[in-house]
Design a protein around this motif. Sequence first.
Motif, PDB file in Angstrom:
ATOM      1  N   SER A  14      71.123  25.854  29.044  1.00 46.09           N
ATOM      2  CA  SER A  14      70.975  25.454  30.440  1.00 46.09           C
ATOM      3  C   SER A  14      72.238  25.716  31.255  1.00 46.09           C
ATOM      4  O   SER A  14      72.202  25.761  32.478  1.00 46.09           O
ATOM      5  N   GLN A  15      73.384  25.898  30.554  1.00 52.51           N
ATOM      6  CA  GLN A  15      74.634  26.168  31.264  1.00 52.51           C
ATOM      7  C   GLN A  15      74.639  27.587  31.845  1.00 52.51           C
ATOM      8  O   GLN A  15      75.420  27.890  32.732  1.00 52.51           O
ATOM      9  N   SER A  16      73.815  28.491  31.310  1.00 52.91           N
ATOM     10  CA  SER A  16      73.795  29.869  31.800  1.00 52.91           C
ATOM     11  C   SER A  16      72.369  30.405  31.771  1.00 52.91           C
ATOM     12  O   SER A  16      72.105  31.451  31.200  1.00 52.91           O
ATOM     13  N   ILE A  17      71.449  29.680  32.429  1.00 53.35           N
ATOM     14  CA  ILE A  17      70.037  30.031  32.334  1.00 53.35           C
ATOM     15  C   ILE A  17      69.767  31.424  32.882  1.00 53.35           C
ATOM     16  O   ILE A  17      69.039  32.216  32.288  1.00 53.35           O
ATOM     17  N   SER A  18      70.365  31.743  34.021  1.00 54.64           N
ATOM     18  CA  SER A  18      70.073  33.031  34.651  1.00 54.64           C
ATOM     19  C   SER A  18      70.508  34.189  33.757  1.00 54.64           C
ATOM     20  O   SER A  18      69.782  35.177  33.604  1.00 54.64           O
ATOM     21  N   VAL A  19      71.715  34.062  33.162  1.00 56.08           N
ATOM     22  CA  VAL A  19      72.210  35.120  32.277  1.00 56.08           C
ATOM     23  C   VAL A  19      71.334  35.214  31.031  1.00 56.08           C
ATOM     24  O   VAL A  19      70.960  36.304  30.584  1.00 56.08           O
ATOM     25  N   TYR A  20      70.995  34.064  30.485  1.00 59.46           N
ATOM     26  CA  TYR A  20      70.168  34.006  29.276  1.00 59.46           C
ATOM     27  C   TYR A  20      68.797  34.628  29.541  1.00 59.46           C
ATOM     28  O   TYR A  20      68.251  35.370  28.715  1.00 59.46           O
ATOM     29  N   THR A  21      68.236  34.351  30.722  1.00 57.02           N
ATOM     30  CA  THR A  21      66.933  34.912  31.095  1.00 57.02           C
ATOM     31  C   THR A  21      67.008  36.424  31.244  1.00 57.02           C
ATOM     32  O   THR A  21      66.181  37.163  30.691  1.00 57.02           O
ATOM     33  N   ASN A  22      68.001  36.878  32.012  1.00 57.25           N
ATOM     34  CA  ASN A  22      68.148  38.324  32.218  1.00 57.25           C
ATOM     35  C   ASN A  22      68.326  39.063  30.898  1.00 57.25           C
ATOM     36  O   ASN A  22      67.763  40.135  30.684  1.00 57.25           O
ATOM     37  N   GLU A  23      69.117  38.464  30.014  1.00 60.63           N
ATOM     38  CA  GLU A  23      69.378  39.107  28.714  1.00 60.63           C
ATOM     39  C   GLU A  23      68.081  39.349  27.962  1.00 60.63           C
ATOM     40  O   GLU A  23      67.851  40.442  27.415  1.00 60.63           O
ATOM     41  N   HIS A  24      67.194  38.350  27.945  1.00 67.03           N
ATOM     42  CA  HIS A  24      65.990  38.492  27.144  1.00 67.03           C
ATOM     43  C   HIS A  24      64.932  39.362  27.826  1.00 67.03           C
ATOM     44  O   HIS A  24      64.139  40.017  27.139  1.00 67.03           O
ATOM     45  N   ILE A  25      64.928  39.402  29.150  1.00 68.70           N
ATOM     46  CA  ILE A  25      64.032  40.345  29.832  1.00 68.70           C
ATOM     47  C   ILE A  25      64.452  41.778  29.509  1.00 68.70           C
ATOM     48  O   ILE A  25      63.624  42.637  29.185  1.00 68.70           O
ATOM     49  N   ILE A  26      65.773  42.033  29.575  1.00 63.64           N
ATOM     50  CA  ILE A  26      66.277  43.381  29.267  1.00 63.64           C
ATOM     51  C   ILE A  26      66.059  43.693  27.784  1.00 63.64           C
ATOM     52  O   ILE A  26      65.692  44.821  27.421  1.00 63.64           O
ATOM     53  N   ASP A  27      66.279  42.691  26.925  1.00 59.62           N
ATOM     54  CA  ASP A  27      66.019  42.870  25.490  1.00 59.62           C
ATOM     55  C   ASP A  27      64.591  43.352  25.255  1.00 59.62           C
ATOM     56  O   ASP A  27      64.345  44.277  24.473  1.00 59.62           O
ATOM     57  N   LEU A  28      63.630  42.676  25.909  1.00 62.62           N
ATOM     58  CA  LEU A  28      62.225  43.029  25.728  1.00 62.62           C
ATOM     59  C   LEU A  28      61.957  44.446  26.214  1.00 62.62           C
ATOM     60  O   LEU A  28      61.291  45.236  25.528  1.00 62.62           O
ATOM     61  N   ARG A  29      62.480  44.780  27.387  1.00 58.69           N
ATOM     62  CA  ARG A  29      62.287  46.135  27.921  1.00 58.69           C
ATOM     63  C   ARG A  29      62.906  47.176  26.992  1.00 58.69           C
ATOM     64  O   ARG A  29      62.317  48.223  26.717  1.00 58.69           O
ATOM     65  N   TRP A  30      64.093  46.871  26.479  1.00 60.45           N
ATOM     66  CA  TRP A  30      64.821  47.796  25.604  1.00 60.45           C
ATOM     67  C   TRP A  30      64.036  48.059  24.312  1.00 60.45           C
ATOM     68  O   TRP A  30      63.891  49.199  23.864  1.00 60.45           O
ATOM     69  N   LEU A  31      63.500  46.998  23.733  1.00 64.88           N
ATOM     70  CA  LEU A  31      62.747  47.137  22.487  1.00 64.88           C
ATOM     71  C   LEU A  31      61.427  47.884  22.705  1.00 64.88           C
ATOM     72  O   LEU A  31      61.038  48.727  21.892  1.00 64.88           O
ATOM     73  N   LEU A  32      60.755  47.564  23.824  1.00 65.39           N
ATOM     74  CA  LEU A  32      59.495  48.250  24.096  1.00 65.39           C
ATOM     75  C   LEU A  32      59.722  49.721  24.419  1.00 65.39           C
ATOM     76  O   LEU A  32      58.903  50.572  24.047  1.00 65.39           O
ATOM     77  N   LEU A  33      60.839  50.024  25.096  1.00 61.36           N
ATOM     78  CA  LEU A  33      61.178  51.429  25.348  1.00 61.36           C
ATOM     79  C   LEU A  33      61.431  52.165  24.034  1.00 61.36           C
ATOM     80  O   LEU A  33      61.021  53.318  23.858  1.00 61.36           O
ATOM     81  N   GLY A  34      62.121  51.503  23.114  1.00 66.06           N
ATOM     82  CA  GLY A  34      62.367  52.108  21.801  1.00 66.06           C
ATOM     83  C   GLY A  34      61.069  52.431  21.088  1.00 66.06           C
ATOM     84  O   GLY A  34      60.918  53.505  20.488  1.00 66.06           O
ATOM     85  N   ARG A  35      60.105  51.491  21.195  1.00 64.08           N
ATOM     86  CA  ARG A  35      58.796  51.729  20.566  1.00 64.08           C
ATOM     87  C   ARG A  35      58.083  52.890  21.256  1.00 64.08           C
ATOM     88  O   ARG A  35      57.463  53.746  20.595  1.00 64.08           O
ATOM     89  N   LEU A  36      58.173  52.961  22.604  1.00 64.61           N
ATOM     90  CA  LEU A  36      57.531  54.038  23.362  1.00 64.61           C
ATOM     91  C   LEU A  36      58.118  55.393  22.989  1.00 64.61           C
ATOM     92  O   LEU A  36      57.392  56.383  22.817  1.00 64.61           O
ATOM     93  N   ILE A  37      59.442  55.447  22.844  1.00 61.96           N
ATOM     94  CA  ILE A  37      60.107  56.705  22.461  1.00 61.96           C
ATOM     95  C   ILE A  37      59.629  57.162  21.086  1.00 61.96           C
ATOM     96  O   ILE A  37      59.357  58.349  20.866  1.00 61.96           O
ATOM     97  N   GLN A  38      59.520  56.227  20.150  1.00 60.38           N
ATOM     98  CA  GLN A  38      59.025  56.576  18.811  1.00 60.38           C
ATOM     99  C   GLN A  38      57.600  57.113  18.874  1.00 60.38           C
ATOM    100  O   GLN A  38      57.257  58.091  18.187  1.00 60.38           O
ATOM    101  N   ASP A  39      56.765  56.497  19.713  1.00 58.30           N
ATOM    102  CA  ASP A  39      55.383  56.972  19.852  1.00 58.30           C
ATOM    103  C   ASP A  39      55.340  58.382  20.422  1.00 58.30           C
ATOM    104  O   ASP A  39      54.541  59.223  19.983  1.00 58.30           O
TER     105      ASP A  39
END
Length: 670
Positions: A605-630
């Motif tokens: 809760s001390q850094s919610i915005s940073v924590y949120t942004n990190e995991h949104i980017i994490d998800l996009r990064w992982l899904l992009l990796g899967r798309l590239i493999q496909d």
Amino acid sequence: MISKNTIDTVFETARVEEVIGDFVTLKRSGTNYKGLSPFSNEKSPSFMVSPVKQIWKDFSSGKGGNAVAFLMEHEHFTYPEAIRYLARKYNIEIEETEQTDAQKEQANEKESMYLVSEFAAKYFQNVLHNTDEGRSIGYSYFKERGFTGETIKKWGLGYSPEEWDAFSKEGISKAYKLEYLEKTGLTIVREDGRMADRFRGRVMFPIQSMSGRVLGFGGRILGNDKKVAKYLNSPESDIYHKSKVLYGIFHAKQAIAKKDNCYLVEGYTDVIQLHQAGIENVVASSGTALTPDQIRLISRLTKNITVLFDGDAAGLRASIRGIDLILEEGMNVKVCSFPDGDDPDSFAKKTPHDELVKYLEESPKDFIQFKASLLMDEAKADPVKKAGLIRDMVGSIGKIPDRIQREVYVQEVSRIMDISEQILVSELAQVSSKEVAEADKKFKDERKAQAMQVVPDMPDAPQERINILDRVERRIIEILLLYGDTEQDFEDVYIKYDEFGKEFEHTERKSYKVYERIYLNLQEDEIQFTNPIFQALYKAITDHYFAQQQVQAGTETETATATGNFLNNLPPELQSVATDIYMQDEKYNLHEWEEKQQIPVKHKSQSISVYTNEHIIDLRWLLLGRLIQDLKMQVSPDADNMEILMAVNDYNGLVNYLSRKLSRLRSSFY
């Protein structure tokens, strides 16, 4: 059926800390309560209740949920039984949904029969404790059996007076209809219209359902009249079905679940005496031969049954017939007999607690060993009898639905009876159904094939990637549940170019609700969760927040109500995941890391915005990796792959950019 309005009222009224407090000793811990797990034996508290969120979590067993979920887990109620229990606790009138006249009449009739049975139980108890006849005959009998006053009250034991129609007249005088006195079997109406009490002159054992409602009675006569049945049970009725009831299940259910084992005996006094001796995970088949329905009732609590037999050989042979039935239901069964001349009642009465516990732990035998030890003495000198015993054992094995268990037992019989496995397998194929025989062969073929198979080297990266993706999706759900409605300032970094065409980063700050930020980002990229549970939970959470958008942020109590309503409306599989996430966040408070152990905990809760942004980017990064493999999998040596390769190159550039953003975010958070 119970109306939606009643269910909503129950959820709005019931307080989880009050409901659980009836069963578990809770102590205040900050804004929460903590206590020892009621589902396992432990010395340090791992059970937490949140009054704010109206949920609970048991970290030792992983169970959790709302007040209804607790009653279903701890008391083993069905969902309607839990709702009715809470309605009674909080004096809420239960409304039924629209029913046909016939359905309403049947429901009212059943409820009337329950009320008559509960009245009868109280009447018989009152006669036992407060009349001369009851005390001198009934109470004296129970004391002679070794039951304490506390035990007599706990089990609701009573006495029906010798007078021809004493109970029936009392029931009529209390405005209970003769129709229901007769339908429950408590009153017999003769052809001339006169009433007679079915159980007159008997000590009474009320028979309860798993939820504690009185269904019927067992009555024991105290005289020596051989023309009269020693034990008499209530007849079958709309509320009492012998084949579906186990005597003592209401008092035993928690101990059975906790011990993961159920002792099965024959008589009422066996059950009561063992309970009094501290062995509480015990039930009886309630005056009937063991049935599949009774076994399935036990299977709701445990998969393990230990059958306790009397010591006489005739009783043993008669009772082991139920073993095959238990095996057929897929249960694990052991058998324990007592010394000749003893039954569970007499043995428990004369044996000190520690010795009794030791005996019940060490004496049970596997059903194969038990059958062999019981029948081998008379069969060993007679080859024909020995062959019959082996066939009997193989017949029991054929009842077991699990292939692996069958094979293990075949090996055991082979060892005990000194006979080859091959012959036993052949016999099993004859006595079992064609389906069982084919299943055995298939299993063995699969096992041989697996033993000979060379496992190829497989890249483990995709599996690891899926695991990481699952964790990231769970984290985003966690953020939505815990912080979704909080307002935060978020930074967006854009790539811009100056007048000379040189690239530079431009940062903008904007305020969002956390759920809005996540929703907009995922919508922008048309992202869906790969885990269907998380996708369903994501939709439920965002729908909930958007529905609450017009509601002004309120007090803590209002927040608790909103959280409770949200959880209560989720399907059970989603509710379980959401509860786990809510309470996992409280786990550090349970162990008081900061206060007592001086271990600082950095809260998200001390850094919610940073924590949120990190995991949104994490998800996009992982899904992009899967798309590239496909895309790479689509590259063919016989085709023009230029378009695919350009797309891969573009996506790789985006992956690199996201990687740089992730690196910056993580350094600022950690």
